[in-house]
Design a protein around this motif. Structure first.
Motif, short mmCIF file in Angstrom:
data_model
loop_
_atom_site.label_atom_id
_atom_site.label_comp_id
_atom_site.label_asym_id
_atom_site.label_seq_id
_atom_site.Cartn_x
_atom_site.Cartn_y
_atom_site.Cartn_z
N SER A 106 0.83 -1.29 -0.05
CA SER A 106 0.18 -0.11 0.05
C SER A 106 0.84 1.19 -0.04
CB SER A 106 -0.86 0.02 1.16
OG SER A 106 -0.15 0.03 2.49
N HIS A 107 1.83 1.25 0.76
CA HIS A 107 2.94 2.37 0.68
C HIS A 107 4.33 1.89 1.48
CE1 HIS A 107 0.91 2.53 4.59
NE2 HIS A 107 1.62 3.26 5.01
N TRP A 108 5.11 2.98 1.43
CA TRP A 108 6.46 2.74 1.87
C TRP A 108 6.64 3.20 3.40
CZ3 TRP A 108 9.22 0.08 -1.74
CH2 TRP A 108 8.89 0.31 -3.13
N HIS A 109 6.13 2.43 4.35
CA HIS A 109 6.34 2.68 5.73
C HIS A 109 6.66 1.36 6.14
CE1 HIS A 109 4.32 6.71 6.29
NE2 HIS A 109 5.60 6.76 5.90
N GLY A 110 7.54 1.11 7.20
CA GLY A 110 8.08 -0.17 7.99
C GLY A 110 7.09 -0.90 8.52
N ASP A 111 5.91 -0.26 9.13
CA ASP A 111 4.89 -1.18 9.64
C ASP A 111 4.02 -1.77 8.54
OD1 ASP A 111 4.06 1.57 9.29
OD2 ASP A 111 2.23 1.12 10.56
N HIS A 112 4.33 -1.68 7.26
CA HIS A 112 3.43 -2.10 6.23
C HIS A 112 4.46 -2.94 5.36
CE1 HIS A 112 -0.36 0.05 6.87
NE2 HIS A 112 0.36 0.79 7.33
N ILE A 113 5.90 -2.74 5.39
CA ILE A 113 6.59 -3.68 4.51
C ILE A 113 7.93 -4.15 5.40
CG2 ILE A 113 6.06 -2.68 2.33
CD1 ILE A 113 8.47 -0.62 2.49
N GLY A 114 8.20 -3.72 6.36
CA GLY A 114 9.58 -3.89 7.28
C GLY A 114 10.35 -2.88 7.58
N ASP A 115 10.89 -2.96 8.31
CA ASP A 115 11.93 -1.91 8.96
C ASP A 115 13.25 -1.80 9.26
OD1 ASP A 115 12.41 0.83 9.60
OD2 ASP A 115 11.34 0.83 11.61
N PRO A 116 14.25 -2.24 8.28
CA PRO A 116 15.53 -2.26 8.83
C PRO A 116 16.11 -1.11 9.17
CG PRO A 116 15.05 -2.41 6.47
CD PRO A 116 13.98 -2.37 6.88
N PRO A 117 17.26 -1.12 9.91
CA PRO A 117 17.91 -2.49 10.35
C PRO A 117 17.12 -2.96 11.62
CG PRO A 117 18.97 -0.63 11.13
CD PRO A 117 18.13 -0.07 10.37
N LEU A 118 16.57 -2.33 12.42
CA LEU A 118 15.61 -2.83 13.61
C LEU A 118 14.64 -3.76 13.03
CD1 LEU A 118 14.92 0.60 15.30
CD2 LEU A 118 16.75 -1.23 15.98
N GLY A 119 14.42 -4.88 13.85
CA GLY A 119 13.62 -5.95 13.30
C GLY A 119 13.79 -6.80 12.11
N CYS A 120 15.21 -6.88 11.89
CA CYS A 120 15.66 -7.72 10.51
C CYS A 120 16.48 -8.84 11.30
CB CYS A 120 16.45 -6.93 9.82
SG CYS A 120 15.39 -5.92 8.57
N ARG A 121 16.44 -9.87 10.39
CA ARG A 121 17.48 -11.12 10.64
C ARG A 121 18.50 -11.03 9.25
NH1 ARG A 121 16.40 -14.60 13.96
NH2 ARG A 121 14.11 -14.31 13.99
N THR A 122 19.63 -11.22 9.55
CA THR A 122 20.87 -11.31 8.55
C THR A 122 20.95 -13.03 8.22
OG1 THR A 122 21.83 -9.43 9.45
CG2 THR A 122 23.11 -10.63 7.88
N LEU A 123 20.90 -13.16 6.82
CA LEU A 123 21.10 -14.30 6.26
C LEU A 123 22.41 -14.90 5.97
CD1 LEU A 123 17.86 -14.49 4.04
CD2 LEU A 123 18.00 -15.25 6.37
N ALA A 124 22.68 -16.13 5.88
CA ALA A 124 24.11 -16.47 5.58
C ALA A 124 24.76 -15.86 4.45
CB ALA A 124 23.91 -17.85 5.18
N ASP A 125 23.87 -15.25 3.40
CA ASP A 125 24.35 -14.63 2.20
C ASP A 125 24.53 -13.22 2.47
OD1 ASP A 125 21.74 -13.85 2.18
OD2 ASP A 125 21.35 -14.59 0.03
N GLY A 126 24.22 -12.53 3.60
CA GLY A 126 24.41 -11.27 4.00
C GLY A 126 23.03 -10.41 4.12
N ARG A 127 22.09 -10.94 3.11
CA ARG A 127 20.78 -10.12 3.06
C ARG A 127 20.17 -10.01 4.31
NH1 ARG A 127 16.86 -12.58 0.53
NH2 ARG A 127 18.00 -14.88 0.35
N LYS A 128 19.65 -8.93 4.82
CA LYS A 128 18.72 -8.64 5.77
C LYS A 128 17.30 -8.77 5.31
CE LYS A 128 22.04 -5.55 8.02
NZ LYS A 128 22.32 -6.47 9.07
N VAL A 129 16.55 -9.61 5.89
CA VAL A 129 15.05 -9.80 5.66
C VAL A 129 14.26 -9.23 7.11
CG1 VAL A 129 15.56 -11.74 4.40
CG2 VAL A 129 15.12 -12.26 6.38
N CYS A 130 13.03 -8.66 6.49
CA CYS A 130 12.07 -8.60 7.63
C CYS A 130 10.74 -8.38 7.08
CB CYS A 130 12.45 -7.66 8.77
SG CYS A 130 12.46 -5.78 7.72
N GLY A 131 9.90 -8.31 7.62
CA GLY A 131 8.24 -8.01 7.10
C GLY A 131 8.14 -9.07 5.77
#
Length: 404
Positions: A106-131
């Motif tokens: 709907s729009h580009w805000h963290g509570d609708h798509i994810g909010d790095p770096p807070l609340g993210c997980r770093t994967l083995a390939d270095g990507r940060k994922v959340c939301g």
């Protein structure tokens, strides 16, 4: 307690009825039903749809973990996983498929798509994922659309920088790795989001694109760019991200549903005067049966003019700090002066700070938790479930039935 016989009989008579279903769990989706899952995690807003032929769509999925936002609304079921991970697990309980037909933002805000770096997980390939990107670790998205991509930033003011950057990096990744198809959101279209598996069987189903980027469908065959009018009238050259939210209306038979992201209050007209943008959207949408609240039913959303225009029987409202139960919006949604009749409001969580306010409107509130709308085949009636969000059992706390 209302017996099942009395419950069904009341629905047949066109009455709003309620039951306390001890030990009952969500019954699952079946062919011909439209399911709308308003998933509560306490850290963002997300809605998952199963259309009548099994076509699926995820609309938003937030993860916001600022310390100042975590004091009154706890993560659910717990803080052991990110909100996007809990959402993925919820969807896995609904479908055996590992792909989702549509992802809409709907729009580009963290509570609708994810909010790095807070609340993210770093994967083995270095990507940060959340939301959303956390869900994408478990599901392949076939089609993607949002309010701006690929021309993000045309009017935008105050998108969350981390969220915006994450999606700008993730979208090309998903195109490359998932073969995800990216589409610009087409205001006015009624066939951009459509049934993909058995469309001929359900000709009475439609998703109408109502608005995005302050462009509004005119109710016929055209659109009006109110964003351009706002800028040319001497307003801000950029428009707050919330007012650029993508808006849709779903119809299935007689049933109708509204979702408008964080759409809210004012824009400026050609006469140089401010007007209620949210109300203008509501007048275009018209009456609906179920309404996702604008901007979490905070102080800038669910104005009297909008509520009077859409007049739903059911409201779905996500809450997280600082978006909790607000006295102005709650007063509008429960007002019988704005429109008559019974209605219920489904909040994800009622914090201690607002329990006294909520108690004043208890007759209109369902128990807090996940809210599920199940539209019965043909779209002539629908059920609303409140599910316990404290664990993953899908336990029914309350159930209501409405005739369309």
């Amino acid at each position: 307690m209302v017996t099942r016989r009395a419950f069904v009989g009341g629905a047949a008579a066109g009455l709003l009825t309620a039951g306390c279903w001890d030990g009952k769990t969500y019954p699952g989706w079946h062919e011909g039903e439209l399911d709308i899952h308003f998933i509560h995690t306490g850290v963002g807003e997300q809605t998952f749809f199963l259309f009548p032929d099994g076509t699926s769509m995820l609309l938003d999925c937030g993860d916001t973990h600022h310390e100042k936002y975590m004091c009154d609304v706890p993560p659910m079921p717990s803080a052991d996983r990110l909100g996007g991970e809990w959402t993925a697990r919820y969807i896995q309980r609904l479908t055996k498929k590992r792909e989702i037909d549509y992802l809409m933002v709907s729009h580009w805000h963290g509570d609708h798509i994810g909010d790095p770096p807070l609340g993210c997980r770093t994967l083995a390939d270095g990507r940060k994922v959340c939301g959303i990107t956390s869900v994408a670790e478990e599901f392949r998205f076939r089609n993607y659309l949002d309010h701006q991509y690929p021309h993000a930033g045309m009017y935008a003011r105050d998108p969350d920088p981390g969220a915006f950057k994450m999606m700008q990096e993730w979208i090309p990744y998903a195109v490359r790795e998932m073969n995800m198809r990216v589409m610009p959101f087409q205001v006015g279209a009624y066939d951009q989001i459509r049934l993909l598996h058995n469309p001929r069987e359900y000709g009475n189903f439609e998703v109408r694109n109502i608005a995005a980027n302050a462009v509004l469908w005119d109710g016929k065959d055209g659109v009006i760019d109110y964003g351009k009018i706002h800028v040319e009238a001497g307003g801000d050259k950029r428009i707050h991200e919330n007012r650029l939210s993508a808006v849709i209306r779903i119809r299935y038979g007689q049933f109708s549903y509204y979702s408008g992201g964080d759409a809210e209050l004012t824009l400026r007209g050609a006469d140089g005067l401010d007007y209620n943008w949210e109300e203008k959207i509501g007048q275009t949408v018209g009456p609906v049966h179920v309404c996702k609240t604008n901007h979490h039913a905070g102080s800038a959303g669910m104005s009297a003019g909008f509520v009077k225009a859409v007049r739903p029987k059911v409201y779905l409202s996500s809450v997280w700090q600082p978006h909790m139960v607000h006295p102005k919006s709650l007063g509008n949604m429960t007002s019988r002066e704005l429109y008559p009749g019974d209605r219920v409001i489904c909040y994800g969580y009622i914090s201690d700070k607002v329990k006294e306010l909520a108690a004043q409107h208890a007759q209109d509130l369902m128990p807090a938790g996940h809210a599920v709308v199940k539209v019965l085949p043909g779209g002539g009636a629908f059920r609303v479930y409140s599910l316990d969000a404290r664990d993953e059992r899908m336990h029914i706390l309350d159930e209501r039935v409405f005739m369309c």
